[in-house]
Structure formats: C-alpha cells, structure tokens
Design a protein around this motif. Structure first.
Motif, PDB file in Angstrom:
ATOM      1  N   HIS A  39      45.993  24.696  39.685  1.00 49.66           N
ATOM      2  CA  HIS A  39      45.583  24.300  41.036  1.00 49.66           C
ATOM      3  C   HIS A  39      46.717  24.418  42.048  1.00 49.66           C
ATOM      4  N   ARG A  40      47.917  24.731  41.598  1.00 48.55           N
ATOM      5  CA  ARG A  40      49.023  25.022  42.525  1.00 48.55           C
ATOM      6  C   ARG A  40      48.921  26.441  43.062  1.00 48.55           C
ATOM      7  N   TYR A  41      48.126  27.268  42.414  1.00 42.26           N
ATOM      8  CA  TYR A  41      47.977  28.665  42.816  1.00 42.26           C
ATOM      9  C   TYR A  41      46.662  28.910  43.555  1.00 42.26           C
ATOM     10  N   VAL A  42      45.586  28.320  43.036  1.00 41.21           N
ATOM     11  CA  VAL A  42      44.249  28.464  43.645  1.00 41.21           C
ATOM     12  C   VAL A  42      43.508  27.129  43.540  1.00 41.21           C
ATOM     13  N   ARG A  43      42.638  26.859  44.500  1.00 47.80           N
ATOM     14  CA  ARG A  43      41.880  25.606  44.486  1.00 47.80           C
ATOM     15  C   ARG A  43      40.760  25.615  43.455  1.00 47.80           C
ATOM     16  N   HIS A  44      40.256  26.792  43.105  1.00 50.25           N
ATOM     17  CA  HIS A  44      39.117  26.901  42.194  1.00 50.25           C
ATOM     18  C   HIS A  44      39.423  27.880  41.063  1.00 50.25           C
ATOM     19  N   PRO A  45      40.296  27.492  40.109  1.00 50.03           N
ATOM     20  CA  PRO A  45      40.679  28.442  39.059  1.00 50.03           C
ATOM     21  C   PRO A  45      39.521  28.852  38.149  1.00 50.03           C
ATOM     22  N   LEU A  46      38.549  27.970  37.929  1.00 53.21           N
ATOM     23  CA  LEU A  46      37.419  28.353  37.076  1.00 53.21           C
ATOM     24  C   LEU A  46      36.556  29.413  37.761  1.00 53.21           C
ATOM     25  N   TYR A  47      36.359  29.271  39.056  1.00 53.71           N
ATOM     26  CA  TYR A  47      35.608  30.299  39.789  1.00 53.71           C
ATOM     27  C   TYR A  47      36.385  31.613  39.809  1.00 53.71           C
ATOM     28  N   SER A  48      37.707  31.535  39.964  1.00 49.31           N
ATOM     29  CA  SER A  48      38.518  32.759  39.945  1.00 49.31           C
ATOM     30  C   SER A  48      38.345  33.495  38.623  1.00 49.31           C
ATOM     31  N   ALA A  49      38.370  32.745  37.529  1.00 51.04           N
ATOM     32  CA  ALA A  49      38.181  33.353  36.202  1.00 51.04           C
ATOM     33  C   ALA A  49      36.780  33.946  36.081  1.00 51.04           C
ATOM     34  N   ALA A  50      35.786  33.246  36.612  1.00 54.20           N
ATOM     35  CA  ALA A  50      34.412  33.762  36.554  1.00 54.20           C
ATOM     36  C   ALA A  50      34.285  35.060  37.338  1.00 54.20           C
ATOM     37  N   PHE A  51      34.922  35.126  38.513  1.00 52.40           N
ATOM     38  CA  PHE A  51      34.897  36.372  39.291  1.00 52.40           C
ATOM     39  C   PHE A  51      35.529  37.517  38.505  1.00 52.40           C
ATOM     40  N   LEU A  52      36.662  37.245  37.866  1.00 52.07           N
ATOM     41  CA  LEU A  52      37.325  38.290  37.075  1.00 52.07           C
ATOM     42  C   LEU A  52      36.430  38.784  35.943  1.00 52.07           C
ATOM     43  N   LEU A  53      35.791  37.854  35.253  1.00 53.11           N
ATOM     44  CA  LEU A  53      34.882  38.251  34.173  1.00 53.11           C
ATOM     45  C   LEU A  53      33.695  39.048  34.696  1.00 53.11           C
ATOM     46  N   LEU A  54      33.053  38.517  35.727  1.00 58.16           N
ATOM     47  CA  LEU A  54      31.876  39.194  36.274  1.00 58.16           C
ATOM     48  C   LEU A  54      32.191  40.616  36.716  1.00 58.16           C
ATOM     49  N   TRP A  55      33.231  40.739  37.526  1.00 56.64           N
ATOM     50  CA  TRP A  55      33.541  42.057  38.089  1.00 56.64           C
ATOM     51  C   TRP A  55      34.229  42.967  37.074  1.00 56.64           C
ATOM     52  N   GLY A  56      34.919  42.384  36.113  1.00 57.06           N
ATOM     53  CA  GLY A  56      35.564  43.201  35.075  1.00 57.06           C
ATOM     54  C   GLY A  56      34.572  43.795  34.093  1.00 57.06           C
ATOM     55  N   LEU A  57      33.391  43.211  33.999  1.00 58.89           N
ATOM     56  CA  LEU A  57      32.384  43.701  33.055  1.00 58.89           C
ATOM     57  C   LEU A  57      31.331  44.607  33.693  1.00 58.89           C
TER      58      LEU A  57
END
Length: 116
Positions: A39-57
């Motif tokens: 949370h020091r890097y992004v406010r929503h790290p779980l959403y960031s990970a979900a975006f990476l998964l969604l768009w990476g697949l």
C-alpha cells in the motif's frame, strides 16, 4: 499473495462478520487504515494484480471482452470503495490518496504515516 498479508482475512472473506454477528455494533467497527506493505506503492494492490492477470491472459476476443468488462467493473467498484474509505477515515484517507496512486506504482515507494 503478498498483498493479502496486509488485510484482515477474516473481514475480507466475511468470516469475521459471521463470528461477530451477535455482538451489538460489531459491523460498524472499522478496520485500521493500511498504508504499509504494498500500500506504499498503490492504494489497491489486489485490483492492480487483477488487472495484470486479466490483461496478461488476453489471447482472443472472449478474453479481451472479459478483460474490458472486468476492468470497467473494478474501476466502478473502486470509485464506490474510495467514497466509503473517505467516509470511514476522513482526512487521513484523503491525504493518503493524494500521495499514493490507485493502481500503477508510478511514484515508487511513498512514505506514509505508519509505513515505517
């Protein structure tokens, strides 16, 4: 998985509410504002990970449509979540929101109160 360390998994999964459903006022007790870890890097790290998964697949039209619709869902959900967080934590969350980006860690690690 790293981001989940910073959450109360009982609250996150709903088990905390089941255990405390008979305690008057338990549902109104907010969990502490987390500004450490990812949370020091992004406010929503779980959403960031979900975006990476969604768009990476994305490998075809169905996966692209899924990524588009799920991204829209996350963005709309984030808008509602941020409104709730401002209501719960007030100026502390507003200050955090000004310093830390929502999804992309373009500012790098941001020092916040309690992130020590």
């Amino acid at each position: 998985m790293v981001a989940l360390r910073d959450y109360d998994l009982g609250r996150f999964g709903g088990l905390w509410y089941l255990r405390n459903r008979t305690v008057p006022g338990a549902a109104e007790v907010p969990e502490p504002l987390v500004v450490a870890g990812l949370h020091r890097y992004v406010r929503h790290p779980l959403y960031s990970a979900a975006f990476l998964l969604l768009w990476g697949l994305v490998d075809g039209p169905f996966a692209l449509a899924t990524a588009l619709w799920a991204s829209a869902y996350f963005l709309i959900g984030t808008w509602f979540e941020e409104r709730k967080l401002v209501r719960l934590y007030g100026e502390a969350y507003r200050a955090y929101r000004r310093r830390v980006p929502a999804f992309l860690p373009w500012k790098g690690r941001v020092e916040t109160e309690g992130s020590g």
